[in-house]
Design a protein around this motif. Structure first.
Motif, mmCIF file in Angstrom:
data_model
loop_
_atom_site.group_PDB
_atom_site.id
_atom_site.type_symbol
_atom_site.label_atom_id
_atom_site.label_comp_id
_atom_site.label_asym_id
_atom_site.label_seq_id
_atom_site.Cartn_x
_atom_site.Cartn_y
_atom_site.Cartn_z
ATOM 1 N N GLN A 107 -20.110 16.878 -136.206
ATOM 2 C CA GLN A 107 -20.792 16.669 -134.926
ATOM 3 C C GLN A 107 -19.885 17.075 -133.768
ATOM 4 N N ALA A 108 -20.340 18.027 -132.971
ATOM 5 C CA ALA A 108 -19.594 18.395 -131.766
ATOM 6 C C ALA A 108 -19.474 17.208 -130.819
ATOM 7 N N SER A 109 -20.456 16.329 -130.863
ATOM 8 C CA SER A 109 -20.429 15.152 -129.983
ATOM 9 C C SER A 109 -19.220 14.271 -130.259
ATOM 10 N N SER A 110 -18.680 14.318 -131.488
ATOM 11 C CA SER A 110 -17.487 13.527 -131.814
ATOM 12 C C SER A 110 -16.299 13.966 -130.966
ATOM 13 N N ILE A 111 -16.141 15.288 -130.802
ATOM 14 C CA ILE A 111 -15.047 15.820 -129.991
ATOM 15 C C ILE A 111 -15.199 15.361 -128.543
ATOM 16 N N LEU A 112 -16.402 15.474 -128.033
ATOM 17 C CA LEU A 112 -16.647 15.061 -126.650
ATOM 18 C C LEU A 112 -16.465 13.550 -126.489
ATOM 19 N N ASP A 113 -16.929 12.782 -127.453
ATOM 20 C CA ASP A 113 -16.828 11.322 -127.365
ATOM 21 C C ASP A 113 -15.374 10.861 -127.266
ATOM 22 N N VAL A 114 -14.498 11.425 -128.109
ATOM 23 C CA VAL A 114 -13.100 10.958 -128.090
ATOM 24 C C VAL A 114 -12.369 11.440 -126.839
ATOM 25 N N LEU A 115 -12.728 12.623 -126.341
ATOM 26 C CA LEU A 115 -12.137 13.083 -125.083
ATOM 27 C C LEU A 115 -12.565 12.187 -123.927
ATOM 28 N N MET A 116 -13.849 11.832 -123.903
ATOM 29 C CA MET A 116 -14.357 10.947 -122.851
ATOM 30 C C MET A 116 -13.692 9.578 -122.914
ATOM 31 N N TYR A 117 -13.517 9.071 -124.124
ATOM 32 C CA TYR A 117 -12.871 7.755 -124.293
ATOM 33 C C TYR A 117 -11.456 7.790 -123.716
ATOM 34 N N GLU A 118 -10.719 8.874 -124.028
ATOM 35 C CA GLU A 118 -9.346 8.983 -123.544
ATOM 36 C C GLU A 118 -9.299 9.127 -122.026
ATOM 37 N N LEU A 119 -10.190 9.930 -121.464
ATOM 38 C CA LEU A 119 -10.240 10.074 -120.006
ATOM 39 C C LEU A 119 -10.485 8.733 -119.333
ATOM 40 N N ASN A 120 -11.430 7.980 -119.865
ATOM 41 C CA ASN A 120 -11.744 6.670 -119.288
ATOM 42 C C ASN A 120 -10.606 5.679 -119.482
ATOM 43 N N ALA A 121 -9.975 5.715 -120.670
ATOM 44 C CA ALA A 121 -8.868 4.805 -120.953
ATOM 45 C C ALA A 121 -7.677 5.070 -120.032
ATOM 46 N N LEU A 122 -7.482 6.324 -119.692
ATOM 47 C CA LEU A 122 -6.369 6.701 -118.821
ATOM 48 C C LEU A 122 -6.681 6.480 -117.344
ATOM 49 N N GLY A 123 -7.940 6.255 -117.030
ATOM 50 C CA GLY A 123 -8.327 6.054 -115.636
ATOM 51 C C GLY A 123 -8.506 7.337 -114.847
ATOM 52 N N VAL A 124 -8.876 8.412 -115.538
ATOM 53 C CA VAL A 124 -9.163 9.677 -114.844
ATOM 54 C C VAL A 124 -10.509 9.544 -114.129
#
Length: 410
Positions: A107-124
């Protein structure tokens, strides 16, 4: 840690990686994305499975006026670094044919999901529906004006707006104007990794016919690009992975108004002589059958009348025994060396990547920073670097994005 304020224009693969890289080094980071959400193009890659890198990637897999420009970024953030990066984010991966790497989830959505999680976790900070109208640099500060007249200011800016391929994902070329207005120049651009439109009136009759064969681009009698795999005839010409792979050379030639042909080899596991022998034996065994029916079981039935017509066989109901040696040779020629004129490529909505872009001469390959404007960085497809089909362009996005983000934060 630092207090640099970094704005990333474009929330695709390169932009998100740049934002993560810069934020991890302590910069304050905001992504400005013109779409209602980030990462839209990622979802369309690899037929929705996201072929996110290739274990065979090296500098020979890239194109541009100066493809060696990509060497530093690909060496600084390698394939191994990419695999480790995504493993740490939660992606278990698998390697498939030709070195293509996919998430185990398919699932391509898996790549996007983990990138989004990291962006949010970092406070971007992520601002969507943010269409950048203009960027000015004044007193070492960037002033970014949106179409809705909102204004942002920052110390460093990363242009990761993509090219013009797949404009429905937001890559409509607007980043080029932003870069040119800041003093940069660009090469000619044209669609790459794209289907070819061919000369001929019979393509609707063979639309959907697929076979494993070899395709080559022929220019001035010489083969200038070649690949093998599933080839698909369409109502406008030809498609399939080998066609996408060789399409860049066709586009380049056509862009310079030079003539090009595609050579299709349906019988690519044998020589023309071997094909002739096979046909001769076949026609002798089917002497009383029509020429058309004698080829049933040899090639796709829908291809038979077209191949025979291309070989100059007009009466398909003739007996196979009536074929002359010259006619048999003509059929063998079409089956092994079918040359078709290229009218053009499909347009931007069909292309997977943009060939050409912002000239790399004015960008530092080790940092992705502009040589013309201090604090301006580039990442991804906006630059004059494009890769082969098979995960190479996403690797360029991750590598250039990581390097741009790291150096923008320093």
């Amino acid at each position: 840690m630092n207090n640099n304020q970094v704005i990333v224009v474009g929330g695709g693969a390169a932009g998100m990686t740049a934002a993560i890289s810069a934020r991890r080094l302590g910069a304050e980071v905001i992504i400005l994305e013109k779409n209602p959400r980030v990462g839209k193009k990622i979802l369309a890659t690899g037929n929705g499975r996201c072929n996110f890198t290739n274990i065979n990637a090296d500098i020979s897999c890239y194109h541009g006026e100066n493809p060696k420009f990509a060497y530093s970024a690909l060496s600084d953030f390698t394939i191994e670094d990419t695999l480790n990066f995504f493993e740490e984010l939660g992606i278990t991966y698998k390697v498939e044919d030709f070195g293509k790497v996919f998430p185990m989830s398919n699932q391509a959505s898996s790549i996007l999901d983990v990138l989004m999680y990291e962006l949010n976790a970092l406070g971007v900070g992520i601002v969507c529906d943010a269409n950048v109208k203009n960027i000015k640099c004044k007193n070492n500060e960037f002033i970014i004006e949106l179409l809705n007249n909102t204004v942002y200011k920052c110390d460093r800016i990363i242009l990761a707006t993509g090219g013009k391929a797949m404009p429905s994902t937001g890559s409509d070329g607007y980043g080029y104007d932003l870069a040119v207005n800041l003093g940069h120049t660009m090469t000619d651009i044209f669609p790459a990794l794209v289907q070819l439109m061919l000369e001929g009136a019979y393509f609707k009759r063979i639309d959907g016919v697929k076979f494993v064969g070899t395709a080559e681009i022929i220019h001035k009698g010489k083969s200038v690009a070649k690949d093998r795999g599933d080839i698909l005839f369409t109502n406008y010409g030809v498609s399939g992975p080998p066609i996408l792979q060789i399409s860049r050379k066709a586009g380049e030639l056509l862009n310079h108004r030079q003539e090009a042909y595609v050579k299709i080899n349906i019988f690519d596991t044998m020589t023309k002589e071997e094909a002739s022998e096979l046909l001769d034996k076949r026609f002798k065994n089917a002497a009383q059958k029509t020429v058309e029916f004698s080829m049933v079981g040899l090639i796709n039935k829908r291809l038979i009348p077209v191949v025979l017509a291309e070989a100059g066989i007009i009466d398909l109901k003739r007996q196979a025994a009536s074929l002359s040696g010259k006619e048999k040779e003509a059929i063998a020629e079409i089956l092994t060396n079918w040359r078709l004129g290229i009218k053009g490529t499909k347009s931007w909505p069909s292309a997977q990547v943009t060939a050409g872009g912002i000239r790399t001469d004015d960008i530092n390959p080790k940092t992705m920073e502009s040589k013309l404007v201090k604090g301006l960085f580039f990442a991804g497809e906006i630059m004059d670097i494009d890769g082969m089909c098979g995960g190479f362009n996403l690797q360029w996005a991750w590598s250039s994005g990581f390097i741009a983000g790291k150096n923008a934060a320093l």
